[in-house]
Design an enzyme around this catalytic site. Sequence first.
Site: not given
Length: 773
Positions: A146, A212, A549
């Site tokens: 990620d 994220h 996600s």
Amino acid sequence: MKGLVVLFPVLFLFLGSFFGDARAAQGSKNGVYIVYMGAAASGKGSLRDDHAQLLASMLKWKKNSIIRSYKHGFSGFAARLSAEEAHALSKKPGVVSIFPDPVLQLHTTRSWDFLKIQTDVLIDSVPSPSLNSQDQESDTIIGILDTGVWPESESFNDKDMGPIPTRWKGACNAGNDNVSFSCNRKIIGARFYDIEDDVVAKGQSPRDMVGHGTHVASTAAGQAVQGASYYGLAAGTAIGGSPGSRIAVYRVCSPEYGCTGSNILAAFDDAIADGVDVLSLSLGGSAGIVRPLTDDPIALGAFHAVEHGITVVCSAGNDGPSSGSVVNFAPWIFTVAASTIDRDFESDIVLGGNKVIKGESINFSNLQKSPVYPLIYAKSAKKDDANENAARNCDLDSLAGALVKGKIVLCDNDDDVGSVVDKKDGVKSLGGVGVIVIDDQSRAVASSYGTFPLTVISSKEAAEILAYINSKRNPVATILPTVSVTKYKPAPAIAYFSARGPSPLTRNILKPDVTAPGVNILAAWMGNDTGEAPEGKEPPLFNVISGTSMSCPHISGVVAAIKHQNPTFSPSEIKSAVMTTATQTNNLRAPITTNSGAAATPYDFGAGEVSTTASLQPGLVYETTTLDYLNFLCYYGYDLSKIKMIATTIPKDFACPKDSGVDSISNINYPSIAVSSFDGKEGRTISRTVTNVAGNNETIYTVAVDAPQGLNVKVIPEELQFTKSGQKLSYQVTFTSALSPLKEDVFGSITWSNGKHKVRSLFVVSSKSSKSY
């Protein structure tokens, strides 16, 4: 899908431009190609002869062209090449494929409690252990590919955790951040990847500068943090799915280059050598771009990871609700859709007369609670020479400032031009005091708008407001600050953005595989995000965002828990345990629906929503073996010589079946069944094999079939008698129909039960006339 900018205004406005620019630069300037050469050498870290020779030739020919070299889990390299050079290399011995380096995109606590509640309410089975009751010291290692991690987050503290597992072979590479970035017994490894691997530039480190990756990692395996919230909203204890698991971070996305395929493959290669148990990827390609499997970096990396016993979990993508929009669809990948939980972020509108209209958003409005602010429909505030459609969608250049100033403005959102943030900023710049946005899709997904009063309503709710406006000479309203509402019904529902099946690769594998919470998820965040902070507030330690996600790491956490509970399970057996125990029912004890209220199908949710308890003790599992995957490649059209280069382990006498064809894909031993090009009169027979993993020696399972009207489903035998644990038994399913062709794709299920365990396989049957993607 109408821009994800609508979902997460701060995060995805940034990512949209940032990764879009990276994609353009990658195609026009860098000229990076990935040269994939199949399986790695058997020697640890050594190169295959043809790989070594090609690398030596490249270094002599173009000394500084090599970007990456892959040698642990598979063979190959990434290099700067012209199109002509790439074409020439594709003819060299040992080269399976060569393709331009793609730039992929991110598919961006109550959720775990909700899953437990769903299980308690809906699963009628013997009590079984839950995720929260698993041993803290699970020592399962989850690799996160990620944007990196914010290691100082309390979600990653290593209190009461034992020593790092001795089998861990990874590294903690802090890069330029070696003063403040450090690993511990929770985050046991960290790596980062950039195109310019030999240049240490400012900011190169595993540290997350987007948020994220931190959110994803803490959802999968974060420690319990009491008192977590997003400025008081969603308050409670934030905890990951497998809090006892260790985390290994692979930062494959960078501000300069986005999420490149060459970096993703490098992370796969390292993770295989490092010794992870699970890999979690909340990223992928865009719908409509279907690469050959040998040109797909995630499919290639996942294939070799699964060969090495690593379960690979990927997001299904955010291009829903369009049919056939699912990505990450290779059969060895665990593909996850997104659904809602029973928490809603409610920002209500109060009209004159104290009529309350429910809205959805996150805002910290300072407006009075009484409806004292003038209310106007944007169409009525248009400039004389403006386009009416643009005005009602709150296009800044179409609105008359004098008519907007001091008012709450009701805006449509159906022009696919401006984002909700654009509408907010436009109205605010003209002196408006609040915005009400009409959007049926994003009504169920809360985005944050800081202190500005903004809320989202459905068209049904808008009709009430418009009727009120049209009935009053001086309509008034107010927008209330957001409150968290729990026990919201119905839930789960499939999120509008969640990518849908059928798979564009083949209709003979059902994708997505399963769904999990992916809407309004609270999890850890990077600690320096002043852009996310409302005016006058410190940066948040936790954030609420949505996307597949967010659903992906929910499954990664469940997978880690199953691996801890059942350490001998293969990746496919773990996938089977989740899929065959999933539920298709919501908290109203009714079938799961989409966000619009329509009945959801396996194209929306796969096998259903994950059960965090039943999946730990599945009773029976379907093992999709290496032979199944090799046969899949045969059926899909790859020739034997190429398959032998790709696979690490292949039987000496292996040959592609004589009757290879895409319809034969239905017979690989997958936990669900998908049949395409169905001719009802000819019928189709499918075989499956299950393994008894319940631990009891003698047990009898009987079958129950739920078939749609017009489709005949016969299972032989109707009873499976197991005499020992680990025993495998097979059955056949024959589909026939008097309707030929079928009028539409149809769905049903086959459930095996022994009174203690229910093992359900969903099926889909589509006719020759069904649309191909």
